[in-house]
Design a protein around this motif. Sequence first.
Motif, PDB file in Angstrom:
ATOM      1  N   GLY A 199       1.230  -1.641   0.614  1.00  0.00           N
ATOM      2  CA  GLY A 199      -0.100  -0.035  -0.161  1.00  0.00           C
ATOM      3  C   GLY A 199       0.880   1.321  -0.253  1.00  0.00           C
ATOM      4  N   PHE A 200       0.236   3.092  -0.209  1.00  0.00           N
ATOM      5  CA  PHE A 200       0.374   3.638   0.178  1.00  0.00           C
ATOM      6  C   PHE A 200       1.682   3.880   0.928  1.00  0.00           C
ATOM      7  CE2 PHE A 200      -0.448   9.114   1.392  1.00  0.00           C
ATOM      8  CZ  PHE A 200       0.659   8.631   0.296  1.00  0.00           C
ATOM      9  N   CYS A 201       1.584   3.839   2.115  1.00  0.00           N
ATOM     10  CA  CYS A 201       2.392   3.834   3.637  1.00  0.00           C
ATOM     11  C   CYS A 201       3.227   2.583   3.162  1.00  0.00           C
ATOM     12  CB  CYS A 201       1.642   4.175   4.677  1.00  0.00           C
ATOM     13  SG  CYS A 201       0.964   5.061   5.231  1.00  0.00           S
TER      14      CYS A 201
ATOM     15  N   ASN B  29      -2.503  -8.201   0.275  1.00  0.00           N
ATOM     16  CA  ASN B  29      -3.874  -9.622  -0.148  1.00  0.00           C
ATOM     17  C   ASN B  29      -4.311  -8.454  -1.781  1.00  0.00           C
ATOM     18  OD1 ASN B  29      -5.887  -8.154   0.523  1.00  0.00           O
ATOM     19  ND2 ASN B  29      -7.276  -8.938   1.331  1.00  0.00           N
ATOM     20  N   LEU B  30      -3.517  -8.296  -1.932  1.00  0.00           N
ATOM     21  CA  LEU B  30      -4.412  -7.025  -3.071  1.00  0.00           C
ATOM     22  C   LEU B  30      -5.131  -6.077  -2.878  1.00  0.00           C
ATOM     23  CD1 LEU B  30      -1.463  -8.676  -5.993  1.00  0.00           C
ATOM     24  CD2 LEU B  30      -0.831  -7.317  -4.121  1.00  0.00           C
ATOM     25  N   SER B  31      -5.938  -6.221  -1.941  1.00  0.00           N
ATOM     26  CA  SER B  31      -6.886  -5.528  -1.637  1.00  0.00           C
ATOM     27  C   SER B  31      -7.480  -4.388  -1.966  1.00  0.00           C
ATOM     28  CB  SER B  31      -8.138  -5.635  -0.218  1.00  0.00           C
ATOM     29  OG  SER B  31      -7.074  -5.468   0.402  1.00  0.00           O
TER      30      SER B  31
ATOM     31  N   VAL C 106      -4.710 -11.321   5.837  1.00  0.00           N
ATOM     32  CA  VAL C 106      -4.823 -11.431   7.092  1.00  0.00           C
ATOM     33  C   VAL C 106      -6.242 -11.860   7.867  1.00  0.00           C
ATOM     34  CG1 VAL C 106      -4.017  -9.807   9.265  1.00  0.00           C
ATOM     35  CG2 VAL C 106      -2.761  -9.860   6.887  1.00  0.00           C
ATOM     36  N   ALA C 107      -6.969 -11.258   7.155  1.00  0.00           N
ATOM     37  CA  ALA C 107      -8.322 -11.094   7.720  1.00  0.00           C
ATOM     38  C   ALA C 107      -9.258 -12.395   8.055  1.00  0.00           C
ATOM     39  CB  ALA C 107      -9.999 -10.373   7.387  1.00  0.00           C
ATOM     40  N   LYS C 108      -8.890 -13.032   6.984  1.00  0.00           N
ATOM     41  CA  LYS C 108      -9.238 -14.290   6.520  1.00  0.00           C
ATOM     42  C   LYS C 108      -8.513 -15.408   6.538  1.00  0.00           C
ATOM     43  CE  LYS C 108     -13.615 -12.727   3.937  1.00  0.00           C
ATOM     44  NZ  LYS C 108     -13.175 -12.352   2.087  1.00  0.00           N
TER      45      LYS C 108
ATOM     46  N   ARG D 127     -20.003  -2.644   6.323  1.00  0.00           N
ATOM     47  CA  ARG D 127     -19.642  -4.168   6.949  1.00  0.00           C
ATOM     48  C   ARG D 127     -17.945  -4.816   6.418  1.00  0.00           C
ATOM     49  NH1 ARG D 127     -22.866  -8.134   5.131  1.00  0.00           N
ATOM     50  NH2 ARG D 127     -23.207  -9.604   7.277  1.00  0.00           N
ATOM     51  N   TYR D 128     -17.823  -3.998   5.634  1.00  0.00           N
ATOM     52  CA  TYR D 128     -16.355  -5.105   5.223  1.00  0.00           C
ATOM     53  C   TYR D 128     -15.557  -4.378   5.907  1.00  0.00           C
ATOM     54  CZ  TYR D 128     -12.156  -4.891   1.906  1.00  0.00           C
ATOM     55  OH  TYR D 128     -10.895  -5.327   1.756  1.00  0.00           O
ATOM     56  N   THR D 129     -15.568  -3.058   5.880  1.00  0.00           N
ATOM     57  CA  THR D 129     -14.192  -2.598   7.307  1.00  0.00           C
ATOM     58  C   THR D 129     -14.225  -2.887   7.875  1.00  0.00           C
ATOM     59  OG1 THR D 129     -14.820  -0.718   5.586  1.00  0.00           O
ATOM     60  CG2 THR D 129     -12.948   0.174   7.826  1.00  0.00           C
TER      61      THR D 129
HETATM   62  P1  NAD Z   1      -3.452   0.973   1.345  1.00  0.00           P
HETATM   63  O1  NAD Z   1      -4.918   1.197   1.491  1.00  0.00           O
HETATM   64  O2  NAD Z   1      -2.348   2.177   0.521  1.00  0.00           O
HETATM   65  O3  NAD Z   1      -2.505   0.173   1.650  1.00  0.00           O
HETATM   66  C1  NAD Z   1      -3.078  -0.858   3.007  1.00  0.00           C
HETATM   67  C2  NAD Z   1      -2.418  -1.547   2.178  1.00  0.00           C
HETATM   68  O4  NAD Z   1      -3.093  -2.773   3.071  1.00  0.00           O
HETATM   69  C3  NAD Z   1      -2.887  -2.492   0.852  1.00  0.00           C
HETATM   70  O5  NAD Z   1      -1.798  -3.008  -0.388  1.00  0.00           O
HETATM   71  C4  NAD Z   1      -4.389  -3.829   1.260  1.00  0.00           C
HETATM   72  O6  NAD Z   1      -4.233  -4.171  -0.104  1.00  0.00           O
HETATM   73  C5  NAD Z   1      -3.692  -4.180   2.399  1.00  0.00           C
HETATM   74  N1  NAD Z   1      -4.969  -5.184   3.267  1.00  0.00           N
HETATM   75  C6  NAD Z   1      -5.999  -4.243   3.388  1.00  0.00           C
HETATM   76  N2  NAD Z   1      -6.450  -5.143   4.174  1.00  0.00           N
HETATM   77  C7  NAD Z   1      -5.848  -6.432   4.053  1.00  0.00           C
HETATM   78  C8  NAD Z   1      -6.187  -7.999   4.514  1.00  0.00           C
HETATM   79  N3  NAD Z   1      -7.162  -8.412   5.098  1.00  0.00           N
HETATM   80  N4  NAD Z   1      -5.293  -8.805   4.724  1.00  0.00           N
HETATM   81  C9  NAD Z   1      -3.820  -8.588   3.392  1.00  0.00           C
HETATM   82  N5  NAD Z   1      -3.423  -6.946   2.969  1.00  0.00           N
HETATM   83  C10 NAD Z   1      -4.214  -6.078   3.445  1.00  0.00           C
HETATM   84  O7  NAD Z   1      -3.244   2.349   3.091  1.00  0.00           O
HETATM   85  P2  NAD Z   1      -2.219   3.134   3.485  1.00  0.00           P
HETATM   86  O8  NAD Z   1      -2.712   4.626   3.026  1.00  0.00           O
HETATM   87  O9  NAD Z   1      -1.022   2.749   3.106  1.00  0.00           O
HETATM   88  O10 NAD Z   1      -2.642   2.932   5.265  1.00  0.00           O
HETATM   89  C11 NAD Z   1      -2.121   1.978   5.201  1.00  0.00           C
HETATM   90  C12 NAD Z   1      -2.545   2.109   7.071  1.00  0.00           C
HETATM   91  O11 NAD Z   1      -1.737   3.189   7.846  1.00  0.00           O
HETATM   92  C13 NAD Z   1      -3.456   1.511   7.583  1.00  0.00           C
HETATM   93  O12 NAD Z   1      -4.119   0.621   8.574  1.00  0.00           O
HETATM   94  C14 NAD Z   1      -4.118   3.143   7.871  1.00  0.00           C
HETATM   95  O13 NAD Z   1      -5.087   3.274   8.513  1.00  0.00           O
HETATM   96  C15 NAD Z   1      -3.263   4.164   8.792  1.00  0.00           C
HETATM   97  N6  NAD Z   1      -2.897   5.289   8.321  1.00  0.00           N
HETATM   98  C16 NAD Z   1      -2.892   6.079   6.738  1.00  0.00           C
HETATM   99  C17 NAD Z   1      -2.869   7.079   5.894  1.00  0.00           C
HETATM  100  C18 NAD Z   1      -2.936   7.666   5.453  1.00  0.00           C
HETATM  101  O14 NAD Z   1      -3.440   9.166   5.279  1.00  0.00           O
HETATM  102  N7  NAD Z   1      -2.565   7.776   4.420  1.00  0.00           N
HETATM  103  C19 NAD Z   1      -3.379   8.031   7.694  1.00  0.00           C
HETATM  104  C20 NAD Z   1      -3.451   8.281   9.074  1.00  0.00           C
HETATM  105  C21 NAD Z   1      -3.285   5.659   9.000  1.00  0.00           C
END
Ligand code: NAD
Length: 406
Positions: free
Chosen positions: A21-23, A43-45, A86-88, A125-127
Amino acid sequence: TTATTTSLSAKKKVIVLGGDGFCGWPTSLYLSDKGHSVTIVDNLSRRNIDTELGCQSLTPISSPQTRVNAWKEVSGKTIDFHNIDVAKDYDKLLALIKEKKPDTIIHFAEQRAAPYSMKSTKGKRYTVDNNIGGTNNLCCAVADSGLDVHIVHLGTMGVYGYGTSGGEIPEGYIDVTLPGGREANILHPAYPGSVYHATKCLDAIMFQFYNKNDQLRVTDLHQGIVWGTNTPQTVRDERLINRFDYDGDYGTVLNRFLMQGGMGVPLTVYGTGGQTRGFIHITDTTKCLEIAMENPPKKGERVEIFNQIAETRRVRDVAQMVATQTGVDMKLVPNPRQEAAENELDVSNRKFLSAGLSPTTLESENGLFSEVIDIVQKYKHRCDPEMILPASYWNKERAKACEGNL
Ligand code: NAD
């Protein structure tokens, strides 16, 4: 030799959940670059939700396999990638933890957009299922493995509510006088503003429980809104580029304004733009993760909580900065969110500052603000301007107020 031994033994084995993901992606590269051994689970969700919403990252992100191969080419370092939900997929998660025996597991793997969590019953519900299920699975798996793993979780500033407590928001815990007069230091009350934020509050309670019951070592990072795109690692090859979300659901506020500025369309400011929020640059996110990883709580200590922000800003002031830089006007639109029109926000971030973080701010003289403007210019042919407008409403009243007004 003592110094060498110390620095070698300081290198850690890390599993990064949500590392695509982004972070998560830039954090994985930063830690790998620093010599830590990194395994990504995702999981590339997030990529699938792009398909569902009909939008895509502004920047052309490569597949996870191409990304890790490119990193090997440019750095000589190996990052493992595992597609696990991770959730499933509890059994696969547990097996991976037992196999890798990580020192640290960083948990980014959640549905992280407040608007998406409020979009529909399905989104709500998904979240909850994904975020709470994932956190519970992680805690169970670490306890089950019998290994002494430090969990580092990404929470959000939104767990505190914005400006509801009055005065400076402390790092996780507040002093209170309980009925009967006893003094105590307890978790800051939870005051979520969306289903997404509610999951982060529930995460905090889950960690508190598993910490007390199984002595899990946990650090919860209450992060502000992340801005920027690239880091010194992701710029090393275009195949390593980080994602940049600009759509109304996933685009964070500053990145959305920069996109609108780059496209020459008015910056849409919700309500009066009087909301004050915490901000942090993506490069600082990666550094904070390493600081948290290097400073774990000891066994038996309560959950460690850091506020992970560089600065606080009012949304309309952020819009004004972008308007000045890009020459594009701002436009006030009805707020799709149910929230206070104006709030003050005063947040302590002393723990990261005292651990050596020197934060980048929006006005830092290092060109990071103009770097995002350059990214927008370079890839704006990939942008669909319609996608920037809000597409999720907190309730029926907010949907009605926004109808025809965007
Ligand atoms: P993102 O959606 O880009 O990255 C999250 C990654 O987790 C995705 O690649 C997604 O495919 C993966 N993922 C989600 N559910 C999953 C699962 N069940 N199993 C495996 N992989 C799963 O989000 P982000 O911006 O990188 O944020 C990362 C974390 O930082 C999050 O928890 C978010 O709440 C927190 N956060 C982000 C921000 C922001 O501004 N981006 C601010 C505060 C907190």
